[in-house]
Write a protein that holds these residues in place. Structure first.
Motif, PDB file in Angstrom:
ATOM      1  N   THR A 111       0.840  -1.203   0.000  1.00  0.00           N
ATOM      2  CA  THR A 111       0.000   0.000   0.000  1.00  0.00           C
ATOM      3  C   THR A 111       0.872   1.249   0.000  1.00  0.00           C
ATOM      4  O   THR A 111       0.700   2.144  -0.829  1.00  0.00           O
ATOM      5  CB  THR A 111      -0.936  -0.001   1.231  1.00  0.00           C
ATOM      6  N   GLN A 142      -3.956   6.569   4.494  1.00  0.00           N
ATOM      7  CA  GLN A 142      -4.500   5.200   4.520  1.00  0.00           C
ATOM      8  C   GLN A 142      -3.817   4.453   5.659  1.00  0.00           C
ATOM      9  O   GLN A 142      -2.584   4.536   5.815  1.00  0.00           O
ATOM     10  CB  GLN A 142      -4.154   4.480   3.215  1.00  0.00           C
ATOM     11  N   ASP A 233      -8.863   2.563  -3.182  1.00  0.00           N
ATOM     12  CA  ASP A 233      -9.969   2.418  -4.141  1.00  0.00           C
ATOM     13  C   ASP A 233     -10.887   1.266  -3.740  1.00  0.00           C
ATOM     14  O   ASP A 233     -12.108   1.322  -3.918  1.00  0.00           O
ATOM     15  CB  ASP A 233      -9.461   2.260  -5.586  1.00  0.00           C
ATOM     16  N   GLY A 234     -10.307   0.233  -3.140  1.00  0.00           N
ATOM     17  CA  GLY A 234     -11.143  -0.858  -2.632  1.00  0.00           C
ATOM     18  C   GLY A 234     -11.997  -0.363  -1.485  1.00  0.00           C
ATOM     19  O   GLY A 234     -13.181  -0.712  -1.361  1.00  0.00           O
ATOM     20  N   GLN A 265      -6.308  -2.288  -7.084  1.00  0.00           N
ATOM     21  CA  GLN A 265      -6.362  -3.563  -6.371  1.00  0.00           C
ATOM     22  C   GLN A 265      -6.817  -3.343  -4.949  1.00  0.00           C
ATOM     23  O   GLN A 265      -6.570  -2.293  -4.362  1.00  0.00           O
ATOM     24  CB  GLN A 265      -4.962  -4.180  -6.317  1.00  0.00           C
ATOM     25  N   LYS A 395      -0.009  -0.903  -7.299  1.00  0.00           N
ATOM     26  CA  LYS A 395       0.141  -1.442  -5.949  1.00  0.00           C
ATOM     27  C   LYS A 395       1.487  -2.156  -5.872  1.00  0.00           C
ATOM     28  O   LYS A 395       1.850  -2.931  -6.756  1.00  0.00           O
ATOM     29  CB  LYS A 395      -1.013  -2.395  -5.630  1.00  0.00           C
TER      30      LYS A 395
HETATM   31  C1  LIG Z   1     -13.911  -2.583   7.619  1.00  0.00           C
HETATM   32  C2  LIG Z   1     -12.680  -3.298   7.167  1.00  0.00           C
HETATM   33  N1  LIG Z   1     -12.798  -4.406   6.411  1.00  0.00           N
HETATM   34  C3  LIG Z   1     -11.691  -5.078   6.006  1.00  0.00           C
HETATM   35  C4  LIG Z   1     -10.451  -4.651   6.382  1.00  0.00           C
HETATM   36  C5  LIG Z   1      -9.221  -5.463   5.974  1.00  0.00           C
HETATM   37  N2  LIG Z   1      -8.451  -4.800   4.909  1.00  0.00           N
HETATM   38  C6  LIG Z   1      -7.411  -4.036   5.178  1.00  0.00           C
HETATM   39  S1  LIG Z   1      -6.684  -3.370   3.838  1.00  0.00           S
HETATM   40  C7  LIG Z   1      -7.771  -4.113   2.817  1.00  0.00           C
HETATM   41  C8  LIG Z   1      -7.654  -3.877   1.337  1.00  0.00           C
HETATM   42  C9  LIG Z   1      -7.551  -2.430   1.044  1.00  0.00           C
HETATM   43  O1  LIG Z   1      -7.638  -2.166  -0.312  1.00  0.00           O
HETATM   44  P1  LIG Z   1      -7.642  -0.691  -0.821  1.00  0.00           P
HETATM   45  O2  LIG Z   1      -8.637   0.110  -0.081  1.00  0.00           O
HETATM   46  O3  LIG Z   1      -7.768  -0.714  -2.278  1.00  0.00           O
HETATM   47  O4  LIG Z   1      -6.228  -0.133  -0.359  1.00  0.00           O
HETATM   48  P2  LIG Z   1      -4.792  -0.440  -0.976  1.00  0.00           P
HETATM   49  O5  LIG Z   1      -4.082  -1.270   0.041  1.00  0.00           O
HETATM   50  O6  LIG Z   1      -5.002  -1.160  -2.259  1.00  0.00           O
HETATM   51  O7  LIG Z   1      -4.167   0.886  -1.181  1.00  0.00           O
HETATM   52  C10 LIG Z   1      -8.691  -4.861   3.548  1.00  0.00           C
HETATM   53  C11 LIG Z   1      -9.787  -5.671   2.968  1.00  0.00           C
HETATM   54  C12 LIG Z   1     -10.365  -3.494   7.186  1.00  0.00           C
HETATM   55  N3  LIG Z   1      -9.201  -3.011   7.610  1.00  0.00           N
HETATM   56  N4  LIG Z   1     -11.481  -2.825   7.540  1.00  0.00           N
END
Ligand SMILES: Cc1ncc(C[n+]2csc(CCOP(=O)(O)OP(=O)(O)O)c2C)c(N)n1
Ligand SMILES: [Mg+2]
Length: 902
Positions: A111, A142, A233-234, A265, A395
């Motif tokens: 990230t 983030q 973005d996720g 991603q 990513k």
């Molecule tokens: C409410 C919640 N659900 C699931 C998670 C677990 N989790 C942490 S990071 C992540 C993926 C993040 O993806 P994105 O938002 O695209 O960030 P990136 O790491 O790609 O910059 C997940 C599912 C969390 N921290 N909080």
């Protein structure tokens, strides 16, 4: 909109003429004039009911700011890249060393690798700290990119090598760095928590909105300050993100900038493999009224765009989906070219000057400082609208072999060769051995990098993130302020909710505290009888009131005002909680001690927005949460989705929350007075949850010396005036509105020849916590006399049976069972609520006066102080049905509908 001449590829002569004329307007009069003409044509057609159905909120898949409008870069990119590489290395080393230590504490590399450049541009040139003259930027990164913030703080000299080494090991001597932004654990560093995805967006929106509120109410100078929030973005899939963006536009929050790091991603794989997340977010944000700035391509694409006279490059960019773009990030230059160009000869020609290697390395906008800075600068200048910046990145950028792979999010280690290779590529001047061990690298104090970093932060006011509490303390209110509640209501029946509203009104009129009170309600003020406050205090509206309210001639008009004090949040509990968080943390964020009182339907608190309340605990929020219409049986008629019998149980899960379930107005007065003193005078890091009821009954006057017991959780409210005969003594513990049943039960018992005392249990949670702490201290103490808890002390001379009745689940009174000195039976409202009258609900859940009295008789029978015969007689007298269904697991008979009588 580009002002470059466009070759019009059409044989439609009429269309060509139209396009040529707009082209000429563009060239001679500029884009603003072209927009006016375009809108004019559109409106003309609309008048004839002709609307282009396929009109879209999207702009082309390219940077919003064209090269011609890009400002010069204010820094030295060469030094900044060196700095960024060192920070990237150290951020990665934190995770690698954690992995090597075998502790299994985890961490993330991918990230931050994607977010590094945008964060660095912000820290070097944009994010400004609070000062006398500037309101300050609240920067929320983030959560999974926190390593980069720590690695930067290491270079800034703010965190030590040892602390860095103890990343995710907070119990180590000297403390370690928390995994994610947790103000609770690093209270002079982190400003806002964000590890639960999706919550940072409403938190940031309402922080920005609260700044405007403070300014409009004259509590804060209008001296600028931005709220920056970086999300993934996720993460944008969380409903709290897109679900709360409307208010930001409606409130014209030009002090809010949201940056979405679109690395395409999430944790498992692509965010929108079959589509384009940036275009989707653009539509959403633009549709909600935001200013949207896209940063998609780096400067290396600009010469290619210049060649793209016929739009084939742009067309290909539109056509490729995120799954393709992700695939390009893991492919060789040759493969990318073949897939990208396909059979398009014109496109092949445009791409031709780039070697395969150049194609492989051509960057996305999120890795180009110029493009990022242009977007940040424009966002900062934007007036009247919030801005969303959508930045395309890769990513795991720079993690060779892992960039763009679906597994990159979980990558926590690299082989020895990969570490050495990465260190070398990043230009880290450490030996191979040191790189293999992932040693941290700290450039010398007088190095160009360190000096550069310091000079730039100094120019922006100092280090960020930074949380320093410089806030005036408030005077502790005098309990006498609430004389009315202390004296009781005489024969007049009122509810604790009504008593609370009277107290709130008093507080709002208080000379020193009044201006700091922030009443917050979702769309429920009338439910709680708060509408009289509308006229007196006004409902905050950034636009004032542009209409005459329908009830303007009444005593309680719906009055909106620019300086209104009440935050009426509409039906948005998550937003109201975010407002609570903003108001409850203004002491730290702005040095302004606002005191939020957020009143809501109690069932729509913890169970609806519990995670937000948890985040308030993390952010050290202060203030009062008030769960109105509480109690599974007191709120009658409403049924199972409204009737709350568990929020007090959940409240106990928040470690720094003090929760109370008061029965009487004077208890509320004591608790609120004490709460303000603790939070705003003694500066304790706690917040409160109080349940309020809508049942009316006469409020007694405060008994002498009850204050301490009210705060600690239990005191004797009424002593029996009869002497116990043959040990037939009962202690009845009541709380909230069920106290009415307990008082009636006492009379029933006295008639049955049982002497009964009534105790008011204002907080089982407080009692249990203290008793557990004392038990723990006794367990750990090696020598000396054990100490006793308040609960043990207050009950130590009592004998008889103890019966607790609550409008909450039995687990609540049961939590003190271990320390009750005798037979202890609990009654509570386990099970789903249902629509019924209050007496029937109380009978159903077995918390009525009759059930309480019967339970006391049964307990005395167990103790052989009442005979079986007498118990059975009492049961009949009290109309207790032994075959009654169990409300904890059974509901009423289910109704069959639609069946024909025949
Ligand atoms: C409410 C919640 N659900 C699931 C998670 C677990 N989790 C942490 S990071 C992540 C993926 C993040 O993806 P994105 O938002 O695209 O960030 P990136 O790491 O790609 O910059 C997940 C599912 C969390 N921290 N909080
Ligand atoms: Mg992502």
């Amino acid at each position: 909109m580009s002002t470059n001449p466009v070759d019009i590829p059409t044989d439609d002569i009429e269309l060509e003429e139209w396009l040529e004329s707009i082209e000429s307007v563009l060239r001679t009069e500029g884009p603003d004039r072209a927009k006016v003409i375009f809108r004019g044509v559109r409106d003309y057609l609309a008048r004839s009911n002709i609307v282009a159905e396929d009109a879209t909120l999207n702009t082309p898949y390219r940077n919003t700011i064209p090269l011609s409008e890009q400002p010069p870069y204010p820094g030295d990119i060469e030094i900044e890249e060196r700095l960024e590489n060192i920070i990237r290395w150290n951020a990665m080393a934190m995770v690698l060393r954690g992995y090597d230590s075998g502790t299994g504490v985890g961490g993330h590399i991918g990230t931050y690798a994607s977010a590094a450049t945008m964060q660095e541009v912000g820290f070097n040139h944009v994010f400004r700290k609070r000062s006398e003259r500037y309101g300050g930027d609240l920067v929320n990164v983030q959560a999974h990119a926190a390593t980069g913030i720590y690695a930067r703080a290491f270079l800034e000299g703010r965190v030590t090598r040892k602390q860095l080494d103890n990343y995710r090991r907070e119990l180590q001597p000297g403390g370690g760095l928390s995994s994610y932004p947790h103000p609770r654990n690093m209270p002079d560093f982190w400003q806002m928590p964000c590890a639960s995805m999706g919550l940072s967006t409403p938190s940031a929106i309402y922080q920005a909105r609260f700044v405007k509120y403070l300014e409009n109410r004259g509590l804060k100078p209008r001296n600028g300050g931005k709220v920056w929030v970086f999300i993934g973005d996720g993460e944008a899939d969380e409903p709290e993100v897109l679900g709360t963006i409307n208010i930001a536009a409606r409130e014209q929050l030009d002090n809010l900038i949201l940056v979405a790091n679109c690395n395409l991603q999430r944790l498992d794989g692509p965010v929108r493999g079959n589509g384009k997340i940036i275009q989707e977010l653009e539509r959403n944000f633009r549709g909600a009224g935001w200013n949207v700035i896209k940063v998609i391509w780096s400067g290396e694409w600009d010469p290619l765009f210049a060649q793209d006279r016929d739009g084939v490059l742009q067309e290909r960019m539109e056509q490729a989906v995120d799954g393709d773009y992700q695939m390009y990030s893991v492919s060789s230059g040759k493969e990318v070219r073949e897939h990208w160009v396909g059979t398009n000869r014109r496109l092949a020609e445009i791409m031709q000057p780039l070697s395969d290697e150049k194609i492989r390395c051509i960057r996305r906008g999120g890795h180009d400082q110029h493009k990022i800075y242009a977007a940040f600068e424009r966002a900062v200048q934007t007036r009247g609208q919030p801005t969303a910046i959508l930045i395309k990145t890769i990513k795991g950028y720079g993690m060779q072999g892992y960039e763009g792979s679906n597994a990159v999010h979980q990558k926590k280690s690299l082989s020895i060769e990969e570490r050495v290779e990465t260190g070398r590529r990043l230009g880290i001047p450490l030996s191979d051995e040191e790189l293999a061990k992932a040693e941290f690298y700290l450039p010398p104090e007088n190095s160009e990098e360190t000096l550069y970093l310091r000079t730039h932060r100094r120019a922006l006011g100092g280090w960020l993130p930074d949380r320093k509490v410089v806030c005036p303390t408030l005077p502790s209110p005098d309990l006498a302020l609430f004389r009315e509640q202390l004296n009781g209501s005489g024969k007049r029946a009122i509810s604790t909710t009504m008593a609370f509203v009277r107290m709130l009104t008093k507080l709002m009129q208080h000379d020193e505290l009044g201006r700091y009170i922030v009443p917050i309600v979702p769309d429920e003020a009338r439910t709680f009888g708060m509408e009289a406050l509308f006229r007196r205090a006004g409902i905050y509206s950034s636009e004032g009131q542009k209409y005459k309210p329908v009830d303007s001639s009444t005593l309680m008009p719906y009055r909106e005002a620019k300086d209104g004090q009440i935050l009426q949040e509409g039906i948005c509990e998550v937003g109201a909680m975010a407002s609570f968080m903003a108001a409850g943390t203004a002491y730290a964020v702005h040095g302004i001690p606002t005191i939020p009182f957020y009143v809501f339907y109690s069932i729509f608190g913890f169970q609806r927005v519990g995670d937000m309340i948890w985040a308030c605990g993390d952010m050290l929020s202060r203030g009062f949460l008030l769960g109105g219409t509480a109690g599974r049986t007191t709120l009658n008629g409403e049924g199972l989705q409204h009737e709350d019998g568990h929020s007090q149980v959940v409240a106990n899960t928040i470690p720094n929350m003090r929760s109370y379930d008061p029965a009487f107005a004077y208890e509320l007065a004591v608790i609120i007075t004490d709460g303000i003193k603790r939070m705003y005078y003694q500066q304790e890091e706690i917040f409160y949850y109080l349940t309020l009821y809508n049942e009316n009954y006469p409020m007694p006057a405060i008994p002498n010396g009850a204050e301490d017991g009210i705060i600690r959780g239990l005191y004797r409210f009424q002593k029996s005036n009869s002497k116990p005969k043959k040990g037939r003594k009962a202690h009845l513990l009541g709380s909230g509105a069920i106290m009415t049943q307990v008082l009636d039960a006492r009379e029933l018992l006295e008639n049955l020849g049982v002497s009964a005392d009534v105790w008011s249990a204002t907080s089982y949670n407080e009692l249990a916590r203290e008793a557990l702490s004392v038990a723990r201290a006794n367990r750990l103490r090696k020598t000396g006399e054990p100490t006793t808890s308040y609960l043990e002390n207050v009950l130590k001379d009592e004998s008889g049976v103890f019966i607790a009745a609550s409008d909450f689940m039995k687990a609540l009174p049961l939590s003190i069972a271990k320390w009750v000195p005798g037979h202890y039976a609990v009654l509570g409202t386990d099970g789903f609520g249902l629509s019924e009258s209050r007496p029937d609900l109380r009978d159903h859940f077995e918390v009525s006066a009759e059930h309480i009295a019967y339970t006391a008789m049964a307990a005395l029978a167990d103790e052989r102080l009442v005979s079986a015969k007498e118990l059975s007689k009492a049961g009949s007298q009290l109309s207790i049905d032994p075959g009654k269904l169990n409300p904890a697991i059974e509901g009423p008979a289910q109704i069959k509908t639609g069946a024909h009588p025949d």
